[in-house]
Every structure is written in structure tokens, then in C-alpha cells.
Motif scaffolding. Structure first.
Motif, short mmCIF file in Angstrom:
data_model
loop_
_atom_site.label_atom_id
_atom_site.label_comp_id
_atom_site.label_asym_id
_atom_site.label_seq_id
_atom_site.Cartn_x
_atom_site.Cartn_y
_atom_site.Cartn_z
N LYS A 302 -6.75 -8.76 1.49
CA LYS A 302 -6.23 -9.74 2.45
C LYS A 302 -6.17 -9.18 3.86
O LYS A 302 -5.76 -9.88 4.79
CB LYS A 302 -4.84 -10.19 2.02
N GLY A 303 -6.51 -7.91 4.02
CA GLY A 303 -6.48 -7.28 5.32
C GLY A 303 -5.07 -7.14 5.87
O GLY A 303 -4.84 -7.31 7.07
N LEU A 304 -4.12 -6.84 5.00
CA LEU A 304 -2.74 -6.73 5.44
C LEU A 304 -2.36 -5.27 5.68
O LEU A 304 -2.81 -4.38 4.97
CB LEU A 304 -1.79 -7.31 4.38
N GLU A 305 -1.55 -5.08 6.69
CA GLU A 305 -1.10 -3.74 7.01
C GLU A 305 0.20 -3.46 6.25
O GLU A 305 1.07 -4.34 6.15
CB GLU A 305 -0.84 -3.65 8.52
N LEU A 306 0.33 -2.27 5.72
CA LEU A 306 1.55 -1.91 4.99
C LEU A 306 2.44 -1.06 5.87
O LEU A 306 2.03 -0.02 6.37
CB LEU A 306 1.20 -1.14 3.71
N ARG A 307 3.64 -1.56 6.12
CA ARG A 307 4.61 -0.74 6.86
C ARG A 307 5.65 -0.26 5.86
O ARG A 307 6.52 -1.01 5.44
CB ARG A 307 5.27 -1.57 7.96
N ASN A 308 5.49 0.98 5.50
CA ASN A 308 6.22 1.52 4.37
C ASN A 308 7.42 2.33 4.84
O ASN A 308 7.28 3.33 5.51
CB ASN A 308 5.23 2.40 3.59
N ARG A 336 1.13 -13.28 -0.65
CA ARG A 336 0.60 -14.64 -0.76
C ARG A 336 0.87 -15.48 0.50
O ARG A 336 0.01 -16.19 0.98
CB ARG A 336 1.23 -15.32 -1.96
N TYR A 337 2.08 -15.39 1.00
CA TYR A 337 2.45 -16.26 2.12
C TYR A 337 2.35 -15.53 3.46
O TYR A 337 3.13 -15.78 4.36
CB TYR A 337 3.86 -16.80 1.91
N ASN A 338 1.39 -14.59 3.55
CA ASN A 338 1.25 -13.82 4.77
C ASN A 338 0.26 -14.48 5.72
O ASN A 338 -0.54 -15.31 5.32
CB ASN A 338 0.77 -12.42 4.41
N ASP A 339 0.33 -14.06 6.97
CA ASP A 339 -0.69 -14.47 7.94
C ASP A 339 -1.96 -13.67 7.66
O ASP A 339 -1.88 -12.55 7.17
CB ASP A 339 -0.22 -14.14 9.37
N PRO A 340 -3.10 -14.22 7.99
CA PRO A 340 -4.31 -13.40 7.90
C PRO A 340 -4.16 -12.21 8.85
O PRO A 340 -3.66 -12.38 9.97
CB PRO A 340 -5.43 -14.34 8.36
N GLU A 341 -4.56 -11.04 8.40
CA GLU A 341 -4.41 -9.81 9.19
C GLU A 341 -2.95 -9.55 9.55
O GLU A 341 -2.63 -8.98 10.59
CB GLU A 341 -5.24 -9.87 10.50
N GLY A 342 -2.08 -9.96 8.70
CA GLY A 342 -0.64 -9.75 8.95
C GLY A 342 -0.20 -8.39 8.44
O GLY A 342 -1.00 -7.47 8.34
#
Lengths: 441, 246
Positions: A302-308, A336-342
Motif C-alpha cells: 500500500k506504500g505506507l510508511e511505518l512510524r515505529n 485498510r482505512y489509510n490514505d494512499p502513501e500515508g
């Protein structure tokens, strides 16, 4: 207001209302007894004087120092003894006085004599003053003893009641345990206890029946679902055309959804049934890290960034299966309910877990989303039980879960409510049931 | 012997004998049909008593055990298997996902556990895994081979034409699932359940299955392997067996 206070006020109220009446009665009774005694005494004196008159002895001797007057009157009155009680102001002594006059009539040698004498008696005012003094002591002592004994006795008398309250407070239907109430000798408490006992026994029984029913129902559905699933699998192996394949595919999709709903409902039922209670501590940070790792490919797709921001050494008392389901549901929702590139921001501390992600604003009140089958941004694949399960898991483990939407961010926060857990209590439970690698064929 | 692909399945020398204890006749028939097509010798029992008699008279490689039976508990049969030293592998089927059942079953000597409703291909994969573990000699060590593909189940490494295939653990599992269930239509749901388990309900796993399959095909063709994986429109994927491949 406490029962004992109410009773105390009531008793004191009764005492205050009744006191004026009893005082009046007492006063009258005392006063009349004093007067009667005085009259009797003065009558004795006049009788003596009359006796002396009769015997021809000059009364002066007896009358010495006594206020006695002897007079000859013309006729014998109807009352042979006349009394008069009255108060007056003694100007010499400058005080009020109360006097008792007694006049007795005697027939001596065919002559009627009136023998008159008097004495000072106790004034009504003095009696009242004495009574008020006594009353002050009486009221004080009564108040004090009612207050003290009331508290002591109420502790003893009300203790079965308080124990009953405690029992009810700790009573939960899900525990399947009967309510145990203390024995009592008070009739009202006996009635209360027997009523509560019957009521809770019945509730426990019916609750268990409902639980059993829903669990059995879910289990019973599993076999037909298995039949349908396997038959469709076999059907898809036969000679079929594209149209038929599409039909089978749609059926499979619906059956999968049914399977998911059933599985989720079963899980909720089991959570309600407290089937996942544990006293073990798990390393929640470990499970979280594993879960994040397992979901990383999904984030990549999904191209999501993980801020861990997952802290380490965070023990938590929760069943490992529930920990995994909880995390999976929260993180899956965030994906699932994220923005694209979120992005997904995960913060885990000893006291709370926070998952934040950008996304469209929910169309309904966030609190409603915790209800079963409520969905916000309608998503075809979603069953609508994920957050219900999250909430149920939290309530089973005494966590508090909050969902909010601020600054275009969905924020879910799980408060563990354990500030005092020390490292020594942590027992690593490596066994995980959820993210098991599939068996190797 | 009813083997269609004996040359590929060289790790099986005799048909696997399976006893299916399932009280629902329709589900029993599904399992039976599937396993027979897979070349197994499969017998059905719908009661505890029948299963007991069969177990005591015939040796089975594997027993599929339903726990809830009209005339008894499948776990009791497990005890019998232990007492009588019957060497069969045991796969428990239960409608209950209760951990109790699972733990009791595995402690009682069961080899694996699967919950209803299951996919037949998943059942098959687990059955095969049990068989491999129980019969290391018969299954020709830890290598599963299919044409140019070799899968090492110990090291979890895959080779195409003896070249190491650079794949992730999930892709290895996927390839293994395909090879074991070759010529079967594998729905995306079945693959998702196999790879991520029953509880990953919330994820868009179906899209993800697509990604995985795509990656796997790309990696295999990079090593000049044959692309055996077919998309079956509307249903999922199929790993083509030898007869369909040139």
C-alpha cells in the motif's frame, strides 16, 4: 443519607416532640403532689388547734411561731376544708413567693370556728427550672448514647446487608458462579438475600443457556459451511465454463464472508464467556513487533510508511491469542482505512498503545463504530466486527479503548491501566497461536 | 494404484491409507472424493464404534478425526490409538476452535489440528505434512520435487534447475502449497488462509495473494523455470501438472 443517620434523626425528632408533653405532665404531677402533701400537713396543724380548742386549752401555746388564726364564724360552710394556692410578690424579700392557705372549719361546743393557716411552697417556676436542667442532661445523654450506640449497633446489624452489597458488586454473570450471601438472623435481610439468590441463580442459568446456545449455534453452522466450501472446491475442479466459474467464485466469496462473520461472532461469544482469561504475563512488545513485522509486506504494497515507537520490555496480562487478535485488528484497520502513501504511527508504552493513521473522516460518530456490524466508510470486504472485538478484548482485560479523529488522523488508544507492573513479573510466553507459519507439506 | 503422476510424486511408493471419521455424510463424501482423486486409499467411518473397529483391524497411515461424534468423543479414540500403539498419524477436525480442544488433542498425541470449515487443499497439505513426518523413509528425505523444482522442507529453500530461488518464507509456503495441490484450483481465500491463518480476517489479503503469486511467477521465470501457475478466471489459481505442460 445513611440509614443510621436517618434513624438517629427520627429518634431525636420523636424525643424533641414528646418532651414538652412529658414535661407538662411531670410538672403538673410534681406540683399537685407537693400541694397535696402541704395541704395534708397544714390540715394536721389545724386539726391539732381544733383539738386544743375542744379540750379548752388555750391555743396560744400551739400557735406560737405559727401563722395560725382562729375565728368564730356564724355558719358551717359546705367545704369543711378550704385551700388556696397563689403566687405573689414579696416586696420585703423582693422575690416571688408561692403560698398555700388552708382554712378548716370545726364545730366545737355548738360554735363554728374557722382555723386558718398557711405555708410557703415550692414555686412552679423553680420546679420548671429544675426540670429544664435535668432535661438538658437527659437530652444530651440520649443524643450521645443514640449516636454512639447507633453506630456500633448498626455496624453489627447492617453487616450482613453490607456483605450482601459487596457480593452483588463483585457478582458478574459471565463468571458462571453462583452468588454466595452471608447468613443473617434479620428477617428483612433474609428476604432480601433469598430474593437476590433466586434472581441471580435464574439469571446465571438463563445467561448460560443463551451463551451455550449462541456458541452451539456457531459451531453447528461450521459443518454446513465446511460442506459448502468443500463441495464448491470439488465443483470448481469439474469441467466448467467461464460463466459457471464466475458463479462459483461469487458463491465462494459469500461463503468466505459467512465464515468470517461466524468466526468473529464465535470469538465475541467466547470473550463474553471469559474463555480467554489468563493470569500469565506476556511480552506485549514482542507480540507487537512480530505483528508489525508480519504486516510489513501489506504496508509495502500500500506504500505506507511505518512510524515505529514500540518500547521494549512491556509485560501485560493478556491471553496471547487475544493480544494478537487485538493488534491485528487495530493494525489491519489502520492499513485498510489509510490514505494512499500515508503512514501508520504505532506508539507502545507501559501504559498505553496508540495507533495513528491519516484517512478520510468517519461518516458516523466514532463511538458507534464499536457496535457490532457498524461500518463507516463502507468497505465491501469488511464485516464490521473488528472494533467490537477490539472493545470486547479490552473490556475482558480491563483496558480502556478510545477512538478519535483529529487533524485528519484516526487515533485509537488502548489504555492498559497498569502502572505498577515491574519487570520481574514478566514471563515470556513464546507460544503464539496466531501467526503460526503454515505447515509444510 | 490410482496414481496419475507417479513419476513426479516419487516420494510416495504406496497409496496413503486414510481413515476419515466424520459423522456428517456430505462432508465425509467431500473429503473422500478429494482424497481418492488425489490417489489415496480412503475409508469413511461415521461413528466412533465403526472407526474403532476399522482402526483395530487395518493399519492406516493417517486418521482424520472429528471430535464431536454422535456416539463418543474423538479424543477417546486418540487415547485408543495411543494405548494400542497404532502408528497412524492423527489430524483432528473440530468445529470448536476452543484452545482446550486443540491443546487436549495435541497433548493426546494428535499430529495436527484443523478447524471447520476448512479448505480441502489445506486439509491435504496438512495430511501430507503429517505423512512426511511419520514416514521419513518412504518420503525420500526432505526434498519435494516436481520437474525442475526442488523444495527442501528442512532448510525452506527452493531450487529451480538446481539454482537457488531467492524467495521469502511466505513465497516458499505458497510454492509448496501449489506443488502439493497441483492440478487443483486454489481459491485466493484458501491461499490467504494457508499463508496467514484463520484470524487475519480484516486484511485485504486477496489483493495480497495476487501480489505474492505475481512475485513468485516472476522469480521462477527469472531462473528460466516453467510458469506452471495458471490464473483460473473467477476462482483463483492452478498449478498445472505435467500432462498439461509441454
Amino acid at each position: 443519607m445513611k440509614l443510621i443517620n436517618k434513624l438517629t434523626y427520627w429518634i431525636m425528632g420523636v424525643v424533641f416532640v414528646v418532651t414538652p408533653f412529658t414535661m407538662t405532665i411531670s410538672y403538673r404531677s410534681i406540683k399537685s403532689n407537693i400541694n397535696k402533701a402541704e395541704i395534708t400537713r397544714l390540715k394536721d396543724v389545724t386539726d391539732k388547734v381544733a383539738g386544743q380548742l375542744k379540750a379548752g386549752v388555750p391555743p396560744q401555746q400551739y400557735m406560737l411561731d405559727r401563722p395560725i388564726t382562729v375565728k368564730e364564724v356564724t355558719a358551717m360552710p359546705v367545704d369543711k376544708v378550704q385551700t388556696r394556692n397563689y403566687s405573689f410578690y414579696n416586696a420585703e424579700l423582693k422575690r416571688d413567693e408561692c403560698r398555700m392557705d388552708v382554712t378548716s372549719y370545726y364545730n366545737i361546743n355548738n360554735k363554728v370556728y374557722a382555723v386558718y393557716t398557711y405555708n410557703y411552697v415550692t414555686q412552679g417556676k423553680q420546679i420548671i427550672m429544675g426540670m429544664i436542667y435535668a432535661l438538658a442532661w437527659k437530652i444530651g445523654l440520649i443524643t450521645l448514647s443514640v449516636l454512639i450506640s447507633g453506630r456500633l449497633v448498626s455496624k453489627y446489624i447492617l453487616s450482613p446487608f453490607k456483605q450482601t452489597l459487596k457480593s452483588i458488586e463483585t457478582f458478574t454473570l459471565g463468571n458462571k458462579e453462583k452468588l454466595v450471601l452471608p447468613p443473617t438472623s434479620t428477617v428483612e435481610f433474609k428476604e432480601l438475600n433469598s430474593f437476590l439468590q433466586n434472581m441471580t441463580d435464574k439469571a446465571v442459568k438463563e445467561y448460560a443457556a443463551v451463551k451455550e446456545f449462541s456458541e452451539n449455534a456457531s459451531h453447528e453452522v461450521q459443518t454446513p459451511l465446511a460442506v459448502m466450501r468443500t463441495k464448491l472446491e470439488l465443483l470448481s475442479e469439474t469441467e466448467i465454463n467461464a460463466e459457471q466459474a464466475q458463479l462459483i467464485g461469487d458463491m465462494q466469496y459469500s461463503i468466505e464472508k459467512l465464515v468470517k462473520i461466524n468466526r468473529s461472532l464465535l470469538l465475541l461469544t467466547k470473550l463474553n464467556n471469559s474463555e480467554y482469561q489468563t493470569t500469565e504475563m506476556v511480552k506485549f512488545c514482542r507480540i507487537t513487533k512480530d505483528m508489525v513485522k508480519a504486516l510489513e509486506p501489506h504496508l509495502e504494497v500500500k506504500g505506507l510508511e511505518l512510524r515505529n515507537h514500540i518500547g521494549s520490555n512491556i509485560p501485560l496480562q493478556i491471553h496471547p491469542v487475544l493480544a494478537e487478535i487485538l493488534l491485528n485488528n487495530l493494525l489491519s484497520n489502520a492499513i485498510r482505512y489509510n490514505d494512499p502513501e500515508g503512514y501508520i504511527d504505532i506508539t507502545l508504552t507501559r501504559t498505553r498503545l496508540t495507533v495513528k493513521n491519516p484517512g478520510l473522516a468517519p461518516e458516523v460518530d466514532p463511538a458507534i463504530l464499536f457496535q457490532r456490524f457498524k461500518k463507516s466508510n463502507q468497505c465491501a470486504d469488511s464485516v464490521g466486527l473488528g472494533l467490537s472485538i477490539v472493545q470486547q478484548i479490552c473490556s475482558v482485560n480491563n483496558f480502556e479503548v478510545n477512538y478519535s479523529y483529529e487533524n485528519n488522523e484516526h487515533i485509537i488508544c488502548v489504555d492498559f491501566g497498569n502502572e505498577a507492573v515491574t519487570e520481574q513479573e514478566a514471563v515470556v510466553v513464546e507460544q503464539t497461536f496466531f501467526n503460526n507459519e503454515p505447515v509444510i507439506a | 494404484m490410482q496414481f496419475r503422476f507417479v513419476s513426479e510424486l516419487h516420494f510416495i511408493f504406496v497409496p496413503m491409507k486414510v481413515l476419515v471419521l466424520e459423522d456428517n455424510p456430505r462432508l465425509g463424501a467431500s473429503i473422500h472424493d478429494f482424497l481418492v482423486r488425489e490417489g489415496y486409499s480412503c475409508e469413511l467411518a461415521d461413528t466412533y464404534a465403526k472407526a474403532r473397529d476399522k482402526l483395530l483391524s487395518v493399519d492406516y497411515d493417517c486418521v482424520l478425526l472429528d471430535i464431536m461424534l454422535p456416539d463418543g468423543n474423538g479424543l477417546d479414540l486418540l487415547q485408543l490409538i495411543k494405548q494400542e500403539n497404532i502408528p497412524s498419524g492423527v489430524l483432528i477436525i473440530s468445529a470448536k476452535e476452543a484452545l482446550d480442544d486443540k491443546i487436549k488433542g495435541l497433548e493426546g498425541g494428535a499430529d495436527d489440528y484443523i478447524t471447520k470449515p476448512f479448505h480441502l487443499t489445506e486439509l491435504h497439505a496438512r495430511l501430507r505434512a503429517i505423512y512426511r513426518r511419520k514416514n521419513p523413509a518412504a518420503t525420500n528425505s526432505n526434498i519435494i520435487s516436481f520437474n525442475e523444482i526442488n523444495l527442501n522442507t528442512d532448510t525452506l529453500q527452493a531450487y529451480i534447475n538446481n539454482q537457488l530461488l531467492d524467495i521469502t518464507r511466505k513465497e516458499f509456503d505458497l510454492l509448496m502449497y501449489f506443488v502439493v495441490n497441483k492440478n487443483r484450483v486454489l481459491s485466493k481465500q484458501a491461499i490467504a488462509t494457508h499463508l496467514w491463518g484463520d484470524y487475519t480476517d480484516n486484511l485485504d489479503n486477496l489483493d495480497f495473494v495476487y501480489q505474492h503469486v505475481k512475485n513468485l511467477r516472476r522469480k521462477i521465470s527469472q531462473l528460466n523455470g516453467t510458469d506452471y501457475i495458471d490464473t483460473v478466471y473467477g476462482l483463483g489459481y492452478r498449478f498445472k501438472g505435467a500432462e498439461e505442460v509441454q
